[in-house]
Scaffold this active site. Structure first.
Site, PDB file in Angstrom:
ATOM      1  N   HIS A  86       0.828  -1.210   0.000  1.00 40.18           N
ATOM      2  CA  HIS A  86       0.000   0.000   0.000  1.00 40.18           C
ATOM      3  C   HIS A  86       0.864   1.264   0.000  1.00 40.18           C
ATOM      4  CE1 HIS A  86      -2.575  -3.229   1.522  1.00 40.18           C
ATOM      5  NE2 HIS A  86      -3.623  -2.501   1.170  1.00 40.18           N
TER       6      HIS A  86
ATOM      7  N   HIS B 144      -2.221  -1.224   7.111  1.00 41.44           N
ATOM      8  CA  HIS B 144      -1.812  -1.464   5.720  1.00 41.44           C
ATOM      9  C   HIS B 144      -0.753  -0.461   5.274  1.00 41.44           C
ATOM     10  CE1 HIS B 144      -5.202   1.351   5.569  1.00 41.44           C
ATOM     11  NE2 HIS B 144      -4.748   1.780   4.413  1.00 41.44           N
TER      12      HIS B 144
ATOM     13  N   LEU C 202      -9.754   9.281   0.377  1.00 46.25           N
ATOM     14  CA  LEU C 202     -10.060   8.038  -0.333  1.00 46.25           C
ATOM     15  C   LEU C 202      -9.952   6.819   0.575  1.00 46.25           C
ATOM     16  CD1 LEU C 202      -8.097   8.850  -3.605  1.00 46.25           C
ATOM     17  CD2 LEU C 202     -10.594   8.687  -3.386  1.00 46.25           C
TER      18      LEU C 202
ATOM     19  N   GLU D  63     -17.563  -3.827  24.397  1.00 51.40           N
ATOM     20  CA  GLU D  63     -16.757  -5.057  24.499  1.00 51.40           C
ATOM     21  C   GLU D  63     -15.501  -4.990  23.627  1.00 51.40           C
ATOM     22  OE1 GLU D  63     -20.059  -4.954  24.010  1.00 51.40           O
ATOM     23  OE2 GLU D  63     -20.779  -5.693  25.943  1.00 51.40           O
TER      24      GLU D  63
ATOM     25  N   PHE E 291     -21.692 -11.924  24.894  1.00 52.99           N
ATOM     26  CA  PHE E 291     -21.321 -10.588  24.424  1.00 52.99           C
ATOM     27  C   PHE E 291     -19.838 -10.476  24.077  1.00 52.99           C
ATOM     28  CE2 PHE E 291     -24.999  -9.586  27.415  1.00 52.99           C
ATOM     29  CZ  PHE E 291     -25.926  -9.909  26.436  1.00 52.99           C
TER      30      PHE E 291
ATOM     31  N   GLN F 168     -29.355 -13.688  25.772  1.00 46.52           N
ATOM     32  CA  GLN F 168     -28.297 -13.650  26.794  1.00 46.52           C
ATOM     33  C   GLN F 168     -27.498 -14.950  26.875  1.00 46.52           C
ATOM     34  OE1 GLN F 168     -28.642 -10.410  28.514  1.00 46.52           O
ATOM     35  NE2 GLN F 168     -30.026 -10.441  26.763  1.00 46.52           N
TER      36      GLN F 168
HETATM   37  C1  LIG Z   1     -12.076  -4.133   9.232  1.00 48.43           C
HETATM   38  C2  LIG Z   1     -11.482  -4.045   7.856  1.00 48.43           C
HETATM   39  N1  LIG Z   1     -12.291  -3.926   6.790  1.00 48.43           N
HETATM   40  C3  LIG Z   1     -11.791  -3.842   5.551  1.00 48.43           C
HETATM   41  C4  LIG Z   1     -10.432  -3.890   5.353  1.00 48.43           C
HETATM   42  C5  LIG Z   1      -9.853  -3.841   3.943  1.00 48.43           C
HETATM   43  N2  LIG Z   1      -9.172  -2.530   3.731  1.00 48.43           N
HETATM   44  C6  LIG Z   1      -7.845  -2.406   3.838  1.00 48.43           C
HETATM   45  S1  LIG Z   1      -7.336  -0.823   3.623  1.00 48.43           S
HETATM   46  C7  LIG Z   1      -8.919  -0.303   3.336  1.00 48.43           C
HETATM   47  C8  LIG Z   1      -9.203   1.138   3.057  1.00 48.43           C
HETATM   48  C9  LIG Z   1      -8.557   1.977   4.080  1.00 48.43           C
HETATM   49  O1  LIG Z   1      -8.790   3.312   3.841  1.00 48.43           O
HETATM   50  P1  LIG Z   1      -8.220   4.414   4.836  1.00 48.43           P
HETATM   51  O2  LIG Z   1      -8.449   4.004   6.250  1.00 48.43           O
HETATM   52  O3  LIG Z   1      -8.868   5.678   4.433  1.00 48.43           O
HETATM   53  O4  LIG Z   1      -6.696   4.420   4.572  1.00 48.43           O
HETATM   54  P2  LIG Z   1      -5.965   4.846   3.227  1.00 48.43           P
HETATM   55  O5  LIG Z   1      -5.529   3.580   2.590  1.00 48.43           O
HETATM   56  O6  LIG Z   1      -6.927   5.614   2.361  1.00 48.43           O
HETATM   57  O7  LIG Z   1      -4.846   5.665   3.658  1.00 48.43           O
HETATM   58  C10 LIG Z   1      -9.813  -1.353   3.425  1.00 48.43           C
HETATM   59  C11 LIG Z   1     -11.263  -1.223   3.213  1.00 48.43           C
HETATM   60  C12 LIG Z   1      -9.611  -4.037   6.495  1.00 48.43           C
HETATM   61  N3  LIG Z   1      -8.300  -4.121   6.393  1.00 48.43           N
HETATM   62  N4  LIG Z   1     -10.152  -4.078   7.720  1.00 48.43           N
END
Ligand SMILES: Cc1ncc(C[n+]2csc(CCOP(=O)(O)OP(=O)(O)O)c2C)c(N)n1
Length: 617
Positions: free
Chosen positions: A30, A70, A180, A357, A382, A418
């Site tokens: 990324h 990421h 984005l 939680e 829960f 529950q």
């Molecule tokens: C809970 C979860 N849902 C979906 C994803 C898949 N995913 C990885 S990065 C991303 C977009 C992230 O966007 P943002 O937080 O705005 O960071 P950016 O990459 O734009 O800097 C998604 C949907 C994930 N890693 N975790």
């Protein structure tokens, strides 16, 4: 030598270049998500972070958590600039056997936890910051880099709320608002006010800045550190893919290496080799140590009736006296889970997490980062709300204990909302987990002592009803064991229960004895790891006929654990699995156990059918 603003900007470019290079070498990753936050990280490490790179375990070090996991290329580029990694290591990103995994895990200095499941880093950061204030009592700062898409996760708002409630002025959330997400624009795009308004409403100090203006970033960090009584969010307008025209602020480039990395590096001004001497912490304190005068686990009289949830609370309170590092958290049901008994004994080590939680488990993860031993409890049903946090805690190689009370239909009148009916299956599936389901108070106390010393994620399932104490206080149980409660030389069938169903199995054995059928009864209190040898031996001694019974759906719980113990045996017994198959309602515990077909009557008829060769009803 302190850096000036121009050098901060250069460092930001270096972090971009190295993010692009790492992703190019990996062929994935990324980079554009890393490029938007590069200036924010550059100014942080150059000017504001306090971290002794030579002593990453210094308890006074700040913490940096990439909630947007990421953006790992940026995290690794940051570690290279700090001298933790060299360039060759950076370029092993995402390769098999490299510690630089696709998303961070805590295998490198400064990386506390695994992130990559969005919405977790900030809640865990709240846990670390809370630990600084209330447990360690040290002045380190927790910096959390968040993406804007993950601000749609409810767990982030649990974190915002709890952080201000707890007055965490040592926590700084750095929000990389690059407009984005993965597939397009976020709900709020560059509407910084929208974020600021909601964050301020949660009691935080919010600062809106241009996230590429290094002097503005510097001022914002200084303001955050000067803010007392509340946490600060720096809401930074940034550009995804910043600095490379082919991808800058364009949709469609998320999670991809750049097509022309060499041209991109050139456009960014080429490779640099700036090194940042991160400032060391000014404080030299040691983490606070609580009084732990010692004690011995509670003992209960055989024949008394005591709920295992009560024994959980009483044993936990004693564990707090025995171990200075034991802490407890609860999700606003401490008078049901009996965690409140710990709270009364050790108020400074007790954390009310309210009905949140995810935040509760995240806080436990944050506390164990700082080497505390958290026990977190709520109704077992829960805990499922925090399932992803528990899963990720395993990825973080976390050590923590969870307690789920009010398991199964035996809770009675409150009804199925529950009743935990899936918890054994889920907890068994968690990497590193132990799953304990005690049937009496002495056994609960014993096994909690073992949990307090075990690495990994330990889960204890407790029962609402008071059940008879059948074991003496001197009986010993270990995780991974089982206990033969009843046996003779001419057993014809083995009944395997745990928790509430062990008592039903004992009643069934009495009824079978009246019919002239001798039944062996095994208490399979360690649902994971299951006692393979003990179960095989017991089954062989009971005619290779087995009835398992659990207050849980039949999928993935005790019965399946027992079946797994026999799977690769040369001779396999015949097994009837009793579990709850129809959706329960309200009623008395006995009525519900009967209706579900998991009471003594049902166990006895399944056993009779097995012994007599008939089909069980
Ligand atoms: C809970 C979860 N849902 C979906 C994803 C898949 N995913 C990885 S990065 C991303 C977009 C992230 O966007 P943002 O937080 O705005 O960071 P950016 O990459 O734009 O800097 C998604 C949907 C994930 N890693 N975790």
């Amino acid at each position: 030598m302190p850096m000036n603003a121009a050098q901060w900007a250069e460092l930001g470019q270096q972090l971009r270049v190295d993010s692009v290079r790492a992703a190019a070498a990996a062929g994935s990753g990324h980079p554009t998500s890393s490029m938007s936050a590069a200036d924010l990280i550059a100014v942080l490490i150059a000017e504001h972070l306090r971290f002794d790179v030579g002593h990453p375990d210094d308890p006074n070090n700040d913490h940096v958590i990439f909630s947007k996991g990421h953006a790992s290329p940026l995290e690794y580029a940051m570690l290279k600039a700090m001298g933790v990694l060299d360039d060759a290591e950076l370029l092993t990103f995402r390769k098999f056997d490299s510690p630089l995994q696709g998303h961070p895990i805590p295998n490198l200095p400064m990386v506390d936890v695994a992130t990559g499941s969005l919405g977790q880093g900030l809640p865990i950061g709240v846990g670390v910051a809370l630990t600084a204030k209330r447990l360690d009592r040290l002045p380190y700062t927790v910096w959390v880099l968040c993406g804007d898409s993950e601000l749609a996760e409810g767990s982030m708002w649990e974190a915002f709320e709890h952080a201000s409630y707890a007055g965490l002025d040592n926590l700084v959330a750095i929000l990389d608002i690059n407009r984005l997400g993965q597939r397009g624009e976020t709900m709020h795009g560059w509407d910084l006010r929208n974020y600021a308004g909601r964050i301020e409403a949660n009691g935080w100090h919010a600062i809106e800045i241009d996230g590429h203006d290094v002097e503005a970033i510097d001022r914002a960090y200084a303001e955050a550190q000067a803010t007392s009584d509340r946490p600060t969010a720096i809401i930074a307008r940034t550009v995804k893919g910043k600095g490379v025209a082919a991808v800058e602020n364009k949709n469609g480039f998320h999670g991809k290496p750049l097509d022309e990395p060499e041209a991109a590096v050139k456009e960014l001004g080429g490779e640099r080799d700036l090194h940042v001497d991160v400032a060391k912490p000014e404080s030299h304190g040691s983490p606070h140590v609580f009084d732990a005068p010692g004690g011995s686990l509670p003992a209960y009289d055989v024949g008394d009736k005591v709920a295992t949830r009560k024994a959980y609370g009483e044993a936990l309170a004693v564990l707090g006296s025995m171990h200075a590092d034991v802490v407890a958290l609860d999700g606003e049901v401490g008078n049901s889970t009996y965690a409140e008994i710990f709270g009364e004994a050790h108020p400074d080590r007790y954390f009310e997490m309210f009905i949140a939680e995810q935040q509760m488990v995240a806080t436990a993860v944050g506390m164990q980062v700082r080497r505390w031993r958290p026990f977190a409890s709520t109704f077992a049903a829960f805990l499922s709300r925090a399932a992803d946090f528990i899963r990720m805690a395993a990825v973080s190689r976390a050590t923590l204990s969870l307690s789920g009370s009010h398991a199964g239909v035996s809770i009675g009148e409150d009804g199925p909302s529950q009743m935990a009916m899936e918890d054994l299956a889920f907890m068994r599936a968690v990497h590193s987990s132990a799953v304990i389901y005690p049937c009496d108070a002495n056994q609960t106390a014993q096994l909690m002592g073992a949990m307090a010393e075990r690495e990994g994620i330990s889960y204890v399932r407790t029962t609402r009803a008071a059940t008879p104490v059948i074991y003496g206080a001197d009986d010993r149980f270990e995780i991974g064991g089982s206990h033969v409660v009843r046996a003779s030389d001419n057993d014809e069938v083995l009944l395997v229960g745990a928790g509430i169903t062990l008592h039903e199995a004992l009643k069934a054995a009495d009824a079978l004895a009246d019919d002239g059928i001798a039944a062996r009864v095994v208490d399979c209190y360690s649902v994971k790891p299951v006692d393979v040898d003990g179960l095989r031996e017991a089954a062989a001694a009971a005619g290779d006929r087995v009835v398992t019974v659990e207050d849980h759906w039949p999928e993935g719980g005790l019965g399946d654990a027992v079946l797994g113990a026999f799977a690769d045996a040369d001779e396999r017994p015949r097994v009837i699995k009793l579990g709850v198959r129809d959706m329960p309602g309200s009623g008395k515990p006995d009525e519900l156990l009967h209706a579900a077909g998991i009471d003594a009557d049902a166990i006895a008829s399944a056993a009779r059918a097995l012994v007599r060769g008939g089909v069980p009803v």
